[in-house]
Design a protein around this motif. Sequence first.
Motif, PDB file in Angstrom:
ATOM      1  N   LYS A 157       0.759  -1.159   0.065  1.00 54.62           N
ATOM      2  CA  LYS A 157       0.123   0.374  -0.043  1.00 54.62           C
ATOM      3  C   LYS A 157       1.032   1.065  -0.133  1.00 54.62           C
ATOM      4  O   LYS A 157       0.401   2.429   1.319  1.00 54.62           O
ATOM      5  N   LEU A 158       1.971   1.481  -0.898  1.00 54.11           N
ATOM      6  CA  LEU A 158       2.904   3.022  -0.489  1.00 54.11           C
ATOM      7  C   LEU A 158       2.231   3.057  -1.780  1.00 54.11           C
ATOM      8  O   LEU A 158       1.637   2.561  -3.159  1.00 54.11           O
ATOM      9  N   ALA A 159       2.138   4.848  -1.828  1.00 53.44           N
ATOM     10  CA  ALA A 159       1.801   6.294  -2.831  1.00 53.44           C
ATOM     11  C   ALA A 159       2.890   6.522  -3.638  1.00 53.44           C
ATOM     12  O   ALA A 159       4.338   6.251  -3.282  1.00 53.44           O
ATOM     13  N   PRO A 160       2.579   6.273  -4.919  1.00 54.51           N
ATOM     14  CA  PRO A 160       3.661   6.414  -5.869  1.00 54.51           C
ATOM     15  C   PRO A 160       5.130   6.956  -5.325  1.00 54.51           C
ATOM     16  O   PRO A 160       6.279   7.417  -4.977  1.00 54.51           O
ATOM     17  N   ASP A 161       4.093   8.575  -4.606  1.00 52.03           N
ATOM     18  CA  ASP A 161       4.621   9.559  -3.794  1.00 52.03           C
ATOM     19  C   ASP A 161       6.377   8.959  -2.837  1.00 52.03           C
ATOM     20  O   ASP A 161       7.502   9.623  -2.584  1.00 52.03           O
ATOM     21  N   GLN A 162       5.996   8.282  -1.969  1.00 54.31           N
ATOM     22  CA  GLN A 162       6.928   7.532  -0.658  1.00 54.31           C
ATOM     23  C   GLN A 162       8.095   6.545  -2.005  1.00 54.31           C
ATOM     24  O   GLN A 162       8.783   7.035  -1.297  1.00 54.31           O
ATOM     25  N   ILE A 163       7.408   6.096  -3.106  1.00 55.96           N
ATOM     26  CA  ILE A 163       9.031   5.453  -3.802  1.00 55.96           C
ATOM     27  C   ILE A 163       8.987   7.140  -4.173  1.00 55.96           C
ATOM     28  O   ILE A 163      10.975   6.907  -3.994  1.00 55.96           O
ATOM     29  N   ASN A 164       8.888   8.157  -4.542  1.00 53.28           N
ATOM     30  CA  ASN A 164       9.429   8.919  -5.351  1.00 53.28           C
ATOM     31  C   ASN A 164      10.623   9.518  -4.412  1.00 53.28           C
ATOM     32  O   ASN A 164      11.894  10.097  -4.156  1.00 53.28           O
ATOM     33  N   GLU A 165      10.230   9.274  -3.385  1.00 56.04           N
ATOM     34  CA  GLU A 165      10.813  10.340  -2.096  1.00 56.04           C
ATOM     35  C   GLU A 165      11.869   9.236  -2.465  1.00 56.04           C
ATOM     36  O   GLU A 165      12.673  10.258  -1.403  1.00 56.04           O
ATOM     37  N   ARG A 166      12.025   8.572  -1.486  1.00 55.76           N
ATOM     38  CA  ARG A 166      13.268   7.677  -1.379  1.00 55.76           C
ATOM     39  C   ARG A 166      14.110   7.470  -3.087  1.00 55.76           C
ATOM     40  O   ARG A 166      15.519   7.110  -2.570  1.00 55.76           O
ATOM     41  N   ILE A 167      14.057   7.656  -3.927  1.00 54.75           N
ATOM     42  CA  ILE A 167      14.895   7.765  -4.626  1.00 54.75           C
ATOM     43  C   ILE A 167      15.461   9.328  -5.154  1.00 54.75           C
ATOM     44  O   ILE A 167      16.515   9.403  -5.560  1.00 54.75           O
ATOM     45  N   ALA A 168      14.733  10.024  -4.260  1.00 52.50           N
ATOM     46  CA  ALA A 168      15.650  11.231  -4.297  1.00 52.50           C
ATOM     47  C   ALA A 168      15.992  11.336  -2.857  1.00 52.50           C
ATOM     48  O   ALA A 168      17.261  12.105  -3.490  1.00 52.50           O
ATOM     49  N   GLN A 169      15.677   9.893  -2.133  1.00 54.03           N
ATOM     50  CA  GLN A 169      17.241  10.578  -1.300  1.00 54.03           C
ATOM     51  C   GLN A 169      18.403   9.590  -1.244  1.00 54.03           C
ATOM     52  O   GLN A 169      19.523   9.947  -1.752  1.00 54.03           O
ATOM     53  N   LEU A 170      18.184   8.490  -2.259  1.00 50.78           N
ATOM     54  CA  LEU A 170      19.278   7.849  -2.623  1.00 50.78           C
ATOM     55  C   LEU A 170      19.981   8.518  -3.943  1.00 50.78           C
ATOM     56  O   LEU A 170      21.687   8.265  -3.958  1.00 50.78           O
ATOM     57  N   ARG A 171      19.024   9.793  -4.545  1.00 48.28           N
ATOM     58  CA  ARG A 171      19.823  10.206  -5.586  1.00 48.28           C
ATOM     59  C   ARG A 171      21.330  11.562  -4.836  1.00 48.28           C
ATOM     60  O   ARG A 171      22.094  11.762  -5.277  1.00 48.28           O
ATOM     61  N   GLU A 172      20.093  11.714  -3.974  1.00 49.00           N
ATOM     62  CA  GLU A 172      21.166  12.764  -2.973  1.00 49.00           C
ATOM     63  C   GLU A 172      22.572  12.158  -1.876  1.00 49.00           C
ATOM     64  O   GLU A 172      23.664  11.952  -2.296  1.00 49.00           O
ATOM     65  N   TYR A 173      22.221  10.405  -1.225  1.00 52.28           N
ATOM     66  CA  TYR A 173      23.306   9.663  -1.327  1.00 52.28           C
ATOM     67  C   TYR A 173      24.894   9.410  -2.006  1.00 52.28           C
ATOM     68  O   TYR A 173      25.508   8.869  -1.396  1.00 52.28           O
ATOM     69  N   THR A 174      24.323   9.412  -3.002  1.00 51.56           N
ATOM     70  CA  THR A 174      25.416   9.491  -3.704  1.00 51.56           C
ATOM     71  C   THR A 174      25.674   9.567  -5.052  1.00 51.56           C
ATOM     72  O   THR A 174      26.389   9.944  -5.090  1.00 51.56           O
ATOM     73  N   ARG A 175      25.050  11.675  -4.453  1.00 49.05           N
ATOM     74  CA  ARG A 175      25.471  12.682  -5.201  1.00 49.05           C
ATOM     75  C   ARG A 175      27.226  12.431  -5.259  1.00 49.05           C
ATOM     76  O   ARG A 175      27.567  12.904  -4.046  1.00 49.05           O
ATOM     77  N   LEU A 176      28.010  13.076  -6.268  1.00 50.78           N
ATOM     78  CA  LEU A 176      29.187  13.472  -6.164  1.00 50.78           C
ATOM     79  C   LEU A 176      29.025  14.204  -6.437  1.00 50.78           C
ATOM     80  O   LEU A 176      29.139  14.830  -8.111  1.00 50.78           O
ATOM     81  N   PRO A 177      30.590  15.176  -6.029  1.00 53.18           N
ATOM     82  CA  PRO A 177      31.023  16.481  -6.147  1.00 53.18           C
ATOM     83  C   PRO A 177      31.720  16.449  -7.200  1.00 53.18           C
ATOM     84  O   PRO A 177      32.250  15.691  -7.680  1.00 53.18           O
ATOM     85  N   ARG A 178      31.807  18.149  -7.850  1.00 54.48           N
ATOM     86  CA  ARG A 178      32.390  17.846  -8.798  1.00 54.48           C
ATOM     87  C   ARG A 178      33.597  17.792  -8.231  1.00 54.48           C
ATOM     88  O   ARG A 178      34.474  18.782  -7.207  1.00 54.48           O
TER      89      ARG A 178
END
Lengths: 309, 309
Positions: free
Chosen positions: B282-303
């Motif tokens: 019973k997930l809402a798409p936005d719950q999934i999108n929130e974690r995708i955004a978190q993963l993106r930040e957790y793995t963001r490499l600075p220049r």
Amino acid sequence: MIQLCIVGSVAIDSVETPFGNAENVLGGSASYASVAASYFARPGIVGVVGDDFPKQHISLLKKRGIDLRGLQVDPQGKTFFWSGYYEGDMNVAVSRTTCLNVFERFSPIIPESYRNARCLMLGNIHPSLQLEVLAQMIDPHLVLCDTMNFWIESALPELEKVLSKVDVICVNDGEAALLTGELSVPRAAQKLLKYGPSRVIIKKGGHGVAMFGQDTFFSLPAMPLAKVKDPTGAGDTFAGGFMGAVAGARTINENAFRKGIIAGTVLASFNVEDFSLRMTSKLAPDQINERIAQLREYTRLPRFIVKSN
Amino acid sequence: MIQLCIVGSVAIDSVETPFGNAENVLGGSASYASVAASYFARPGIVGVVGDDFPKQHISLLKKRGIDLRGLQVDPQGKTFFWSGYYEGDMNVAVSRTTCLNVFERFSPIIPESYRNARCLMLGNIHPSLQLEVLAQMIDPHLVLCDTMNFWIESALPELEKVLSKVDVICVNDGEAALLTGELSVPRAAQKLLKYGPSRVIIKKGGHGVAMFGQDTFFSLPAMPLAKVKDPTGAGDTFAGGFMGAVAGARTINENAFRKGIIAGTVLASFNVEDFSLRMTSKLAPDQINERIAQLREYTRLPRFIVKSN
């Protein structure tokens, strides 16, 4: 003026792995860390060697621009000597000989010219000595502390005092578990953050590295190397690369820490590809940049948004 | 028309962990995988249940839009039942009871309407049955194969035949080591690639996941969860999320596979936060999108580029 003061051991190692061996080569946490740091900042070493320390080891460190005014030469004895070997998947070093020699009576003295270095790396030495070093520094911007199981088991009260005074705790997953009683890396990191550092770095060998802040998390994989020749010094190389990049950064913030994780990961990946400092002492900046670019591609997330059904 | 055909077990589980227990809940690899996939594509299940299978489990699957035309009901017996528990860091499930029941004589029949599904997930069943399934499909674009230690030890020749016919091999690090004799993840992956798949995915639990191609590598950390309530089904949920995102992608290429890894990681992270399918059903798409955004930040490499000295 140095930017990074590195306190740790300078040693002579004899190492054997399934891929060969190396006799009487340069080793020690301060050697590995300072060479890694030297690609990103100006490091200086605080350590001790004996009267037997080979000149070519000194010249290797000098060629990398490492300040050696803090490297004491104790004429009364021999240099710290370690010999050991690795078997199978090379996860654990088995010691054959550990002769502390002059390192046994090492009392770190920070040279005047190091005291207001921007950054301080407390390598893996007795926590009491780490505290002595801290007392001699003039308000460093950032202090990192490394340690090992031996001190966790034999000098926990002093170690806890150190942990409460540093900005970054850098340990491997086994050490984090031993320190906190938590096998879960996120839970161990939460407990370590309670000592007060702004970042906890947990090194996971081939599984890469995780960095935790109060509200931040960063994860980077290890380079996927099919062949590891000698893992000796990988952790010290990582920490040295990390501190070098941080010490060389314009501003010390989350991005600087992430650059540190990248620098440490890349240098450690070169370190394990040959014995001692053979690989890391003679890298071209472009070799480092190539691996940074590879890590960037290995961790690139495509755009991805889930739409409502 | 379904996009993804999922073959595997549909079971009733009773699970106990340090955080509680759940009795007679929905379980089985096909249940976990299809629910995870349902957020990204239209999956259909091929499996079998007995005459005791609760109606609410059927309605849970139907609510997620999962096609059940391939779910046989065997009136001669009971549904596959498993009970077990986890202790300590919950890395290993300890079985109390395993009653295969109707699953013991399961012969997968792919409904006409599934046969030209774009993607096929061969869940963890006997390799001979996986081969039977493959033979019934009409040229699927992408086939993923999961397996387990039991089949590696008891049916290796058949399993090797399966591995040589699939596009993606998805195993955990322990299974990869057992299959290849290599403890090093990159070396195990290299050996698995020799069976011929275009991608080898190695699940490493809390250490995240690594995906290897002939010339590609992608690594994604697990969500750094402080609390894991029940790890049952995490691997199946990962594989289902992966295949759902791939089946729903416009083009099946490296980016689609990376979306798959992201989808699998996020769904698995929700899965372990509660028992059975309580969270993932019973997930809402936005719950999934929130974690995708978190993963993106957790793995963001600075220049970060190293300049020549």
